[in-house]
Design an enzyme around this catalytic site. Structure first.
Site, short mmCIF file in Angstrom:
data_model
loop_
_atom_site.label_atom_id
_atom_site.label_comp_id
_atom_site.label_asym_id
_atom_site.label_seq_id
_atom_site.Cartn_x
_atom_site.Cartn_y
_atom_site.Cartn_z
N SER A 10 45.70 16.20 21.64
CA SER A 10 45.48 15.51 20.38
C SER A 10 45.51 14.00 20.57
CB SER A 10 46.54 15.93 19.35
OG SER A 10 46.39 15.21 18.14
N ARG A 33 50.98 9.14 16.07
CA ARG A 33 51.68 10.36 15.68
C ARG A 33 51.38 10.71 14.22
NH1 ARG A 33 54.94 13.64 18.22
NH2 ARG A 33 54.85 12.29 20.05
N HIS A 36 48.04 12.33 14.40
CA HIS A 36 48.25 13.65 15.00
C HIS A 36 48.72 14.66 13.96
CE1 HIS A 36 49.69 16.78 17.70
NE2 HIS A 36 50.93 16.59 17.30
#
Length: 207
Positions: A10, A33, A36
């Protein structure tokens, strides 16, 4: 694929799709993040950091400060294993019967009443709001008292009514914050920011 392989893949895809951005290394690790967790590439343009946000959040985590979550979904999304070295507790009051009762008595939302119930824990804490704008507004009201001021507010409520406005209030407050402008947000987003902070806190270099 194993979870760590999925995560690595990812991040590779995110790096490949984002050709440029204005974040420093630590900020970008947080935004990556966030993307993600949500697959929302608009976050590259809408995420806003207070200049002291990461420094304040990392210091709070390393000091074992509590994390106050507005929903059980935020709490469930936070990696307790990453927090364990610091003795950090994640607190959420949204399901308490006393909070529901207080919400009825005061005419406030349960989310706002839950923040008020946790006000005694708020000094120096990290507050993660991923759902209700009313919760963020209540936190800002509580933070007006120096004795209850959080170290960092992660303010990413979601919704058509009040979400964007509450985030602009947060930005204008002068308090350390991480937010995303506009109506988007959500519990997975709030949890992903906490998890990113925990990873940054584990780095050897001190904030």
């Amino acid at each position: 694929m194993k979870p760590e392989q999925i995560e690595e893949k990812s991040f590779q895809l995110i790096e490949a799709r984002v050709s440029s951005h204005s974040f420093n290394r630590r900020q970008w690790s947080v935004v990556k993040r966030m993307i993600h967790a949500t697959a929302d590439f608009e976050l590259v343009h809408t995420t806003v950091f207070h200049p002291r946000a990461l420094q304040a959040g990392i210091a709070a985590l390393r000091g074992g400060a509590p994390i106050i979550a507005d929903t059980n979904m935020v709490k469930a999304g936070i990696s307790l294993a990453r927090l364990r070295p610091y003795g950090t507790k994640v607190c959420c009051a949204i399901s308490r019967l006393a909070v529901a009762k207080q919400a009825r008595l005061t005419g406030k939302t349960r989310a706002a009443a839950a923040m008020r119930a946790l006000a005694p824990l708020m000094k120096g804490s990290i507050v993660a709001i991923g759902n209700a704008p009313t919760a963020l507004r209540e936190v800002l009201a509580i933070a007006g008292d120096d004795a209850r001021r959080p170290a960092l507010i992660i303010g990413v409520p979601v919704g058509m009514v009040g979400a964007a406005e509450s985030k602009e209030m947060l930005i204008a407050s002068g308090l350390p914050f991480i937010t995303v402008r506009g109506e988007k947000g959500g519990s997975p987003l709030a949890a992903s920011v906490v998890n990113a902070l925990a990873l940054l806190s584990a780095e050897n270099d001190h904030a």
